[in-house]
Design a protein around this motif. Structure first.
Motif, PDB file in Angstrom:
ATOM      1  N   PHE A  55       0.899  -1.060  -0.125  1.00  0.00           N
ATOM      2  CA  PHE A  55      -0.044  -0.285  -0.608  1.00  0.00           C
ATOM      3  C   PHE A  55       1.000   1.318  -0.248  1.00  0.00           C
ATOM      4  CE2 PHE A  55       1.157  -1.402   4.635  1.00  0.00           C
ATOM      5  CZ  PHE A  55       0.638  -0.135   5.316  1.00  0.00           C
ATOM      6  N   ILE A  56      -0.389   2.469  -0.048  1.00  0.00           N
ATOM      7  CA  ILE A  56       1.321   4.102  -0.250  1.00  0.00           C
ATOM      8  C   ILE A  56       0.708   4.354   0.329  1.00  0.00           C
ATOM      9  CG2 ILE A  56       1.529   6.220  -1.258  1.00  0.00           C
ATOM     10  CD1 ILE A  56       1.446   4.115  -4.256  1.00  0.00           C
ATOM     11  N   TYR A  57       1.102   4.943   1.429  1.00  0.00           N
ATOM     12  CA  TYR A  57       1.172   5.877   3.032  1.00  0.00           C
ATOM     13  C   TYR A  57       2.210   7.418   3.088  1.00  0.00           C
ATOM     14  CZ  TYR A  57       0.639   6.720   8.246  1.00  0.00           C
ATOM     15  OH  TYR A  57       0.803   7.624   9.035  1.00  0.00           O
ATOM     16  N   GLN A  58       2.386   8.482   3.073  1.00  0.00           N
ATOM     17  CA  GLN A  58       2.713   9.243   3.074  1.00  0.00           C
ATOM     18  C   GLN A  58       3.742   9.310   2.014  1.00  0.00           C
ATOM     19  OE1 GLN A  58       4.146   9.399   7.215  1.00  0.00           O
ATOM     20  NE2 GLN A  58       2.377  10.414   8.079  1.00  0.00           N
ATOM     21  N   ASP A  59       2.935   9.032   1.036  1.00  0.00           N
ATOM     22  CA  ASP A  59       4.335   9.344  -0.357  1.00  0.00           C
ATOM     23  C   ASP A  59       5.704   8.247   0.011  1.00  0.00           C
ATOM     24  OD1 ASP A  59       2.733  11.678  -1.709  1.00  0.00           O
ATOM     25  OD2 ASP A  59       3.741  12.732  -0.239  1.00  0.00           O
ATOM     26  N   LYS A  60       5.348   7.190   0.393  1.00  0.00           N
ATOM     27  CA  LYS A  60       6.180   6.112   0.124  1.00  0.00           C
ATOM     28  C   LYS A  60       5.654   4.727   0.131  1.00  0.00           C
ATOM     29  CE  LYS A  60       8.840   7.761   3.656  1.00  0.00           C
ATOM     30  NZ  LYS A  60      11.206   7.415   3.183  1.00  0.00           N
ATOM     31  N   LEU A  78       8.173  -3.352   5.805  1.00  0.00           N
ATOM     32  CA  LEU A  78       9.070  -1.773   4.898  1.00  0.00           C
ATOM     33  C   LEU A  78       8.578  -1.236   4.376  1.00  0.00           C
ATOM     34  CD1 LEU A  78       9.901  -5.854   4.685  1.00  0.00           C
ATOM     35  CD2 LEU A  78      11.591  -4.350   4.152  1.00  0.00           C
ATOM     36  N   SER A  79       9.365   0.029   4.002  1.00  0.00           N
ATOM     37  CA  SER A  79       8.522   0.886   3.290  1.00  0.00           C
ATOM     38  C   SER A  79       9.857   1.585   2.087  1.00  0.00           C
ATOM     39  CB  SER A  79       8.730   2.074   4.018  1.00  0.00           C
ATOM     40  OG  SER A  79       9.868   2.280   4.987  1.00  0.00           O
ATOM     41  N   SER A  80       9.838   2.312   1.206  1.00  0.00           N
ATOM     42  CA  SER A  80      10.211   2.769   0.353  1.00  0.00           C
ATOM     43  C   SER A  80      10.123   3.731  -0.611  1.00  0.00           C
ATOM     44  CB  SER A  80      10.838   1.298  -0.932  1.00  0.00           C
ATOM     45  OG  SER A  80      10.984   1.727  -2.280  1.00  0.00           O
ATOM     46  N   SER A  99      -2.089 -10.250   7.589  1.00  0.00           N
ATOM     47  CA  SER A  99      -3.228  -9.442   7.574  1.00  0.00           C
ATOM     48  C   SER A  99      -3.872  -8.480   6.985  1.00  0.00           C
ATOM     49  CB  SER A  99      -3.165  -8.512   9.070  1.00  0.00           C
ATOM     50  OG  SER A  99      -4.188  -7.184  10.122  1.00  0.00           O
ATOM     51  N   PRO A 100      -4.764  -8.215   7.056  1.00  0.00           N
ATOM     52  CA  PRO A 100      -4.836  -7.249   5.882  1.00  0.00           C
ATOM     53  C   PRO A 100      -4.791  -5.851   6.678  1.00  0.00           C
ATOM     54  CG  PRO A 100      -6.764  -9.153   6.161  1.00  0.00           C
ATOM     55  CD  PRO A 100      -6.375  -8.855   7.199  1.00  0.00           C
ATOM     56  N   ILE A 101      -4.115  -4.834   5.479  1.00  0.00           N
ATOM     57  CA  ILE A 101      -3.644  -3.567   5.579  1.00  0.00           C
ATOM     58  C   ILE A 101      -3.434  -2.904   5.060  1.00  0.00           C
ATOM     59  CG2 ILE A 101      -1.076  -4.605   5.516  1.00  0.00           C
ATOM     60  CD1 ILE A 101      -0.288  -2.405   8.062  1.00  0.00           C
ATOM     61  N   THR A 102      -3.807  -1.596   5.224  1.00  0.00           N
ATOM     62  CA  THR A 102      -3.633  -0.769   4.349  1.00  0.00           C
ATOM     63  C   THR A 102      -3.926   0.958   4.688  1.00  0.00           C
ATOM     64  OG1 THR A 102      -5.345   0.985   1.998  1.00  0.00           O
ATOM     65  CG2 THR A 102      -6.385   0.046   4.372  1.00  0.00           C
ATOM     66  N   ALA A 103      -3.498   1.656   3.749  1.00  0.00           N
ATOM     67  CA  ALA A 103      -3.536   3.223   4.743  1.00  0.00           C
ATOM     68  C   ALA A 103      -4.627   3.967   4.464  1.00  0.00           C
ATOM     69  CB  ALA A 103      -2.815   4.379   4.174  1.00  0.00           C
ATOM     70  N   HIS A 104      -5.664   4.267   5.919  1.00  0.00           N
ATOM     71  CA  HIS A 104      -7.063   4.984   6.159  1.00  0.00           C
ATOM     72  C   HIS A 104      -7.043   5.998   6.647  1.00  0.00           C
ATOM     73  CE1 HIS A 104     -11.198   4.978   6.255  1.00  0.00           C
ATOM     74  NE2 HIS A 104     -11.108   4.925   7.053  1.00  0.00           N
ATOM     75  N   LYS A 107      -3.619   6.906   8.765  1.00  0.00           N
ATOM     76  CA  LYS A 107      -2.848   6.397   9.079  1.00  0.00           C
ATOM     77  C   LYS A 107      -2.622   4.424   8.623  1.00  0.00           C
ATOM     78  CE  LYS A 107      -4.739   7.761  13.603  1.00  0.00           C
ATOM     79  NZ  LYS A 107      -5.762   7.797  14.849  1.00  0.00           N
ATOM     80  N   MET A 108      -2.285   4.059   9.286  1.00  0.00           N
ATOM     81  CA  MET A 108      -1.775   2.906   9.028  1.00  0.00           C
ATOM     82  C   MET A 108      -3.112   1.733   9.619  1.00  0.00           C
ATOM     83  SD  MET A 108       1.782   1.534   8.457  1.00  0.00           S
ATOM     84  CE  MET A 108       3.108   2.834   8.264  1.00  0.00           C
TER      85      MET A 108
END
Length: 322
Positions: A55-60, A78-80, A99-104, A107-108
């Motif tokens: 997923f994408i969060y805070q432009d990462k 991890l982030s990139s 676990s299902p996870i995304t940005a919303h 927040k993550m």
């Protein structure tokens, strides 16, 4: 084809392949026929895996968990900035593997076995939720849509508003291994397999019937809003494909064709999910299922997945400029 990840070398390759590159002040815009380039760094950026959540969060770009041969779960995060160079943020997340996870809403959010949120991926807060609690388990896509979280499962769709879950029925219950994205103001669901044997048992998982349907909804809280855009899409039925919305197009990449028990590596695209066209490329990643796919900075990034060959699960990285 594996190339150095140096930006100038990538531009040189594309120019040599007949590609026109227009270089701007902060990056490059590429005008060319679509093609894949492998950009896997010499030093491993993350452990091999398939079914990792992206997923994408805070432009990462964020990569979470996944599967390892022998049913060994990954629980890292991890982030990139670019999809090539990755930084470990949390080696052992507090929620369950897969676990299902995304940005919303800034927040993550992870939802299995309980809802947890984080602003940095390191510290997580658990939330007590009420209502129609979703079934436990993995392989459930989750999407941030119109201010709510939508968890798509084989037991119906579960909508989280605030701290309250609500279950609503859907036309694709009893289905596994499908993929979903938000595209054009709608949720789009593709592929997967029903948990019943086909009339002629399929060669891979013989108790499954694989599909090449496409469904869409602009109001997942209303079961009647779901529209079947394609009952028999141009691409062959498949499970666990890569699926992404990229610059106005839907792309379905690879997947596992259960009828023949093999992965495929072809790419198809569609503006609306109804009519699909094949995307020819000179190079392409090895055929695989369950990769993680991102749309980021004008390119499609594909990483990891299961090739059913050698070590089976992978940690390679490919980019396609379109």
């Amino acid at each position: 084809m594996k190339l150095p990840v140096n930006r100038r070398d990538v531009l040189t390759f594309l120019a040599g392949a007949g590609t026109t590159a227009i270089i701007g002040g902060v990056g490059a815009e590429f005008i060319h026929d679509p093609d894949w380039i492998e950009v896997t760094p010499d030093e491993d950026q993350f452990e091999i895996r398939d079914s990792a959540r992206g997923f994408i969060y805070q432009d990462k770009l964020w990569l979470c968990g996944g599967y390892m041969v022998g049913n060994v779960p990954r629980r890292d995060l991890l982030s990139s900035d670019d999809g090539i160079n990755w930084t470990m943020v949390n080696p052992s997340t507090p929620f369950a593997a897969y676990s299902p996870i995304t940005a919303h809403e800034g927040k993550m959010v992870a939802t299995y076995p309980t809802v947890m949120t984080s602003v940095d991926g390191v510290m997580w807060q658990e939330h007590e939720c009420t209502g129609d609690l979703p079934p436990l388990g993995s392989e459930k896509p989750i999407l941030s849509f119109n201010g709510k979280l939508v968890l798509l499962t084989d037991k119906g769709n579960f909508i989280l508003a605030g701290n309250t879950w609500k279950r609503v029925s859907s036309p694709f219950e009893n289905r596994l291994a499908f993929r979903s994205v938000v595209h054009g103001g709608r949720i789009i669901v593709v592929g997967g397999a029903l948990k019943i044997p086909n009339k002629v048992p399929e060669r891979g998982y013989d108790k499954m019937t694989s599909l090449n349907e496409v469904w869409a909804s602009d109001d997942p809280e209303n079961p009647k809003s779901w529209e079947r855009l394609a009952a028999n899409a141009e691409w062959r039925d498949r499970m666990w494909p890569g699926f992404v919305s990229h610059e106005g197009w839907l792309y379905i990449i690879g997947g596992y064709v259960n009828q023949i028990g093999e992965n495929v590596g072809n790419i198809w695209r569609s503006k609306d999910g109804g009519m699909w066209e094949r995307v020819p490329t000179k190079h392409r990643p090895p055929a695989r299922h369950a990769p993680t796919v991102f749309s980021h900075s004008g390119k499609i990034i594909l990483l990891a997945g299961n090739t059913n060959a050698g070590t089976s699960v992978q940690n390679d990285i490919w980019i396609m400029y379109i």
